[in-house]
Design a protein around this motif. Sequence first.
Motif, short mmCIF file in Angstrom:
data_model
loop_
_atom_site.label_atom_id
_atom_site.label_comp_id
_atom_site.label_asym_id
_atom_site.label_seq_id
_atom_site.Cartn_x
_atom_site.Cartn_y
_atom_site.Cartn_z
N VAL A 100 0.84 -1.19 0.00
CA VAL A 100 0.00 0.00 0.00
C VAL A 100 0.88 1.24 0.00
O VAL A 100 1.91 1.29 0.68
N PHE A 101 0.45 2.26 -0.76
CA PHE A 101 1.23 3.46 -0.97
C PHE A 101 0.41 4.70 -0.61
O PHE A 101 -0.79 4.64 -0.40
N ALA A 102 1.10 5.84 -0.62
CA ALA A 102 0.47 7.10 -0.24
C ALA A 102 -0.51 7.62 -1.28
O ALA A 102 -1.33 8.49 -0.98
N SER A 103 -0.47 7.10 -2.50
CA SER A 103 -1.40 7.49 -3.56
C SER A 103 -1.32 6.47 -4.68
O SER A 103 -0.40 5.64 -4.72
N GLY A 104 -2.26 6.55 -5.62
CA GLY A 104 -2.18 5.69 -6.79
C GLY A 104 -0.94 5.99 -7.60
O GLY A 104 -0.27 5.07 -8.10
N MET A 105 -0.60 7.27 -7.76
CA MET A 105 0.60 7.63 -8.50
C MET A 105 1.87 7.18 -7.77
O MET A 105 2.87 6.85 -8.42
N ALA A 106 1.85 7.16 -6.44
CA ALA A 106 3.00 6.63 -5.70
C ALA A 106 3.17 5.15 -6.00
O ALA A 106 4.30 4.65 -6.14
N ALA A 107 2.06 4.42 -6.09
CA ALA A 107 2.12 3.00 -6.43
C ALA A 107 2.69 2.80 -7.83
O ALA A 107 3.56 1.94 -8.05
N ILE A 108 2.21 3.59 -8.80
CA ILE A 108 2.67 3.45 -10.18
C ILE A 108 4.14 3.83 -10.30
O ILE A 108 4.95 3.08 -10.87
N LEU A 250 -9.85 10.09 1.36
CA LEU A 250 -8.47 9.64 1.54
C LEU A 250 -7.78 9.52 0.20
O LEU A 250 -8.41 9.49 -0.85
N ILE A 251 -6.44 9.48 0.25
CA ILE A 251 -5.60 9.27 -0.92
C ILE A 251 -4.70 8.08 -0.62
O ILE A 251 -4.01 8.05 0.40
N ALA A 252 -4.71 7.07 -1.51
CA ALA A 252 -3.84 5.90 -1.31
C ALA A 252 -3.80 5.10 -2.60
O ALA A 252 -4.62 5.29 -3.51
N GLY A 253 -2.84 4.19 -2.68
CA GLY A 253 -2.71 3.30 -3.82
C GLY A 253 -2.15 1.97 -3.38
O GLY A 253 -1.70 1.81 -2.24
N SER A 254 -2.15 1.00 -4.28
CA SER A 254 -1.60 -0.31 -3.94
C SER A 254 -1.16 -1.05 -5.19
O SER A 254 -1.53 -0.69 -6.31
N CYS A 255 -0.35 -2.08 -4.98
CA CYS A 255 -0.08 -3.06 -6.03
C CYS A 255 -0.13 -4.44 -5.39
O CYS A 255 0.17 -4.60 -4.21
N VAL A 256 -0.54 -5.42 -6.18
CA VAL A 256 -0.63 -6.80 -5.70
C VAL A 256 0.06 -7.71 -6.71
O VAL A 256 0.11 -7.41 -7.90
N GLY A 257 0.58 -8.82 -6.22
CA GLY A 257 1.25 -9.78 -7.10
C GLY A 257 1.94 -10.85 -6.29
O GLY A 257 1.60 -11.09 -5.12
N SER A 258 2.95 -11.46 -6.87
CA SER A 258 3.68 -12.53 -6.19
C SER A 258 4.70 -11.95 -5.22
O SER A 258 5.11 -10.79 -5.33
N GLU A 259 5.11 -12.76 -4.27
CA GLU A 259 6.15 -12.35 -3.32
C GLU A 259 7.41 -11.93 -4.06
O GLU A 259 8.04 -10.91 -3.74
N ALA A 260 7.79 -12.72 -5.09
CA ALA A 260 9.02 -12.43 -5.82
C ALA A 260 8.92 -11.10 -6.55
O ALA A 260 9.88 -10.30 -6.54
N ASP A 261 7.79 -10.83 -7.21
CA ASP A 261 7.65 -9.60 -7.99
C ASP A 261 7.56 -8.36 -7.10
O ASP A 261 7.98 -7.27 -7.49
N LEU A 262 7.01 -8.51 -5.90
CA LEU A 262 6.81 -7.36 -5.04
C LEU A 262 8.01 -7.07 -4.13
O LEU A 262 8.06 -6.01 -3.50
#
Length: 428
Positions: A100-108, A250-262
């Motif tokens: 989880v990140f501070a924004s969607g753009m922070a995640a990207i 609120l403002i937040a972002g995230s990414c999901v995937g495998s342990e290796a990729d993250l």
Amino acid sequence: MRRTITHIGEHALAPASLMMSYGFDPKLSEGAIKCPVFQSSTFVFESAAAGKSVMQLAYGLREREQAEDPALIYSRINNPALEILEDRLALWDKADRALVFASGMAAISTTVLSMARPGDAIVYTAPVYGGTDFLFDKLLPQFGIRCHPVHGDLGDAAMQQAVERARAGIGPGGRIAAIYAENPANPTNRLIDLAMLADLARSLDGQSGGRPKLLVDNTMLGPLWQQPLAHGADIVIYSLTKYVGGHSDLIAGSCVGSEADLAAISGFRTILGTMTDPHTAWLLLRSLETLSLRMRQAEASAWKVAEALGAHPKVAEVGFLGFVDPASEQGRIFARQCSGAGSTFSVFLHGGEAEAFRFLDALKLMKLAVSLGGTESLASYPAGMTHVDVAPEMQRAYGISDNLVRLSIGVEEPEDLIADCLQALDQV
């Protein structure tokens, strides 16, 4: 505060049910039924030796032992509410892990910077969100990372050609670091075949440094109506500000995937400091409990509003996913990848900017604002708002015309929203 019950006998519990309890043990928080806000910057080590061991793990100096639960260190690295939130977010996409990140753009931006280096290239489908377009078109080239948009025909041949153009322009030692897709596209709702993109990424496995990762921004439909990991995506990105947060607070972002990729992304997040804060994490935990209810209600209302607008003589077209022709390529992609049409769509009015402005300014219940996915319905003008920085010729190429209005349907009574739209159309 780790994972809890996921099954009752042989019956697997749905993510919507697990949002109330997964990953949280009330016994560890004085019996509180809800996760508290752990408003703490740092956490106490049991001993000096334990502190050293924990820090070695955090910085990758040793391997994580089987069944080891990483201890808390510092809220830039981990926090109880953040960990519980990430555990729950991973459930929707059946992912190993979420960040989880501070924004969607922070995640990207954090995700892309963890992968791309000077001399590398990124191929992306267009249009994308205006902030993403600015990152790809204006910022990354300053670091020697060239980004190549693909618009119009997004079929296999067009994507192959884009990859060849990108390969021709990479610097010494460079590679195609990522293929990026926003699906459906914002604001046109154009779909792209994710399995085709996954095959394309795999076909580049022979390049130096390995194949590019397929990144998919799933904000517009996810996590309820589309799960890109199931169609070959490596990493799925969300602006949690939108449907997941769902209350425009609120403002937040995230990414999901495998342990290796993250793993690499997690390291970049720690050093760049792009994680979200404990209070925002707590708000998102609250929002996840009603995510399914809100998205289902909004989609049901969107069908009714879109149908009413589609029948109006002053509306040229409604870009609602529920209206795609099942026999068309878009229809086949929709049937294969999506379980719902979502609740954000485009409306093309007869006329141009003047007619669009008259419609928007006449709305009374819907609010004129950027963003989407909140409990309130919002209307915006992409050509002059979210995508204002996109050059006019590229707006036209992407299908962002001056008669396009974007609507995000909330949870108000659909009959009230229809009445608002019809009276606004009277002013066009």
